[in-house]
Each structure stands twice: as structure tokens, then as C-alpha cells.
Design a protein around this motif. Sequence first.
Motif, short mmCIF file in Angstrom:
data_model
loop_
_atom_site.label_atom_id
_atom_site.label_comp_id
_atom_site.label_asym_id
_atom_site.label_seq_id
_atom_site.Cartn_x
_atom_site.Cartn_y
_atom_site.Cartn_z
N ILE A 88 -0.91 -12.92 8.32
CA ILE A 88 -2.11 -12.09 8.32
C ILE A 88 -1.74 -10.77 7.65
N TRP A 89 -2.34 -10.50 6.50
CA TRP A 89 -2.10 -9.24 5.78
C TRP A 89 -2.98 -8.17 6.41
N ARG A 90 -2.37 -7.04 6.81
CA ARG A 90 -3.08 -6.00 7.56
C ARG A 90 -3.42 -4.76 6.74
N ARG A 91 -2.43 -4.17 6.07
CA ARG A 91 -2.62 -2.92 5.31
C ARG A 91 -1.77 -3.00 4.05
N ILE A 92 -2.12 -2.17 3.04
CA ILE A 92 -1.31 -2.05 1.84
C ILE A 92 -1.50 -0.65 1.27
N GLY A 93 -0.43 -0.06 0.78
CA GLY A 93 -0.50 1.28 0.21
C GLY A 93 0.87 1.93 0.24
N THR A 94 0.90 3.19 0.66
CA THR A 94 2.16 3.94 0.72
C THR A 94 2.60 4.05 2.19
N HIS A 95 3.60 4.88 2.42
CA HIS A 95 4.12 5.06 3.77
C HIS A 95 3.03 5.46 4.76
N SER A 96 1.98 6.08 4.30
CA SER A 96 0.91 6.54 5.19
C SER A 96 0.23 5.41 5.96
N ILE A 97 0.30 4.19 5.47
CA ILE A 97 -0.35 3.07 6.17
C ILE A 97 0.34 2.76 7.50
N LEU A 98 1.57 3.25 7.67
CA LEU A 98 2.31 2.94 8.88
C LEU A 98 1.79 3.70 10.10
N THR A 99 0.90 4.66 9.90
CA THR A 99 0.29 5.36 11.04
C THR A 99 -0.79 4.51 11.69
N GLY A 100 -1.27 3.51 11.00
CA GLY A 100 -2.26 2.58 11.54
C GLY A 100 -2.04 1.19 10.98
#
Length: 101
Positions: A88-100
Motif C-alpha cells: 500500500i503506497w501511502r505518501r511520496i515527496g521529500t523528508h516532510s512526508i514523514l510527519t504524516g
Amino acid sequence: MPTYEILPRFTADLDRLTPEQRRKFRQTVAAFVEDLRAGGRFRAGLRIKRVQRATGIYELTWSMGAGPAGRATWQYGPTRRPGTPHVIWRRIGTHSILTGP
């Protein structure tokens, strides 16, 4: 071939990436799928690790070049085909996605 699904938030994040970022992600996913097929032992270059304080969620680094590192978060979901992992792919982007993640 592993099965997968994409959460709506992932789709929204993906739409914000540049064409070059999407290309790099697709290349990385090809290696990710290859490793899943081979039993799920991921090569070091994918930099897969658990997301802290988010049980069962992992991050995959898909770009380490100039600029911020590209990351995608994912988790294993219920098997859809016997013996085949489901991602299940949840988020993609930079380090900032790790906050949610």
C-alpha cells in the motif's frame, strides 16, 4: 508480480512531483518490485527502513542526488493472491512526508 494499491494522499503527492522526479521513482520501484519477487530482501541502495513512531510503515528513498532526497512511504497490506506480497503506497515527496506518513 506483487499487488499494490495507492492511497488518495499518495496520488495527490505524486501530482506535485516534477516529471523527472516521477521518472526516478518509477526506476526505483522497478528495483523494489524485483526485490519483492526475490523474497523481500531489499538491496541497500533502496534505503528501506521503518518509519519511527509509525508501526508497520516503511520509507523508501528514491532520489539522493542534488536537492532534497525523494522518499515514499508504504506498508504491507492483506495478501490478495496467495504467496504474493501486497503493498500500500501511502505518501511520496521529500523528508516532510514523514510527519504524516
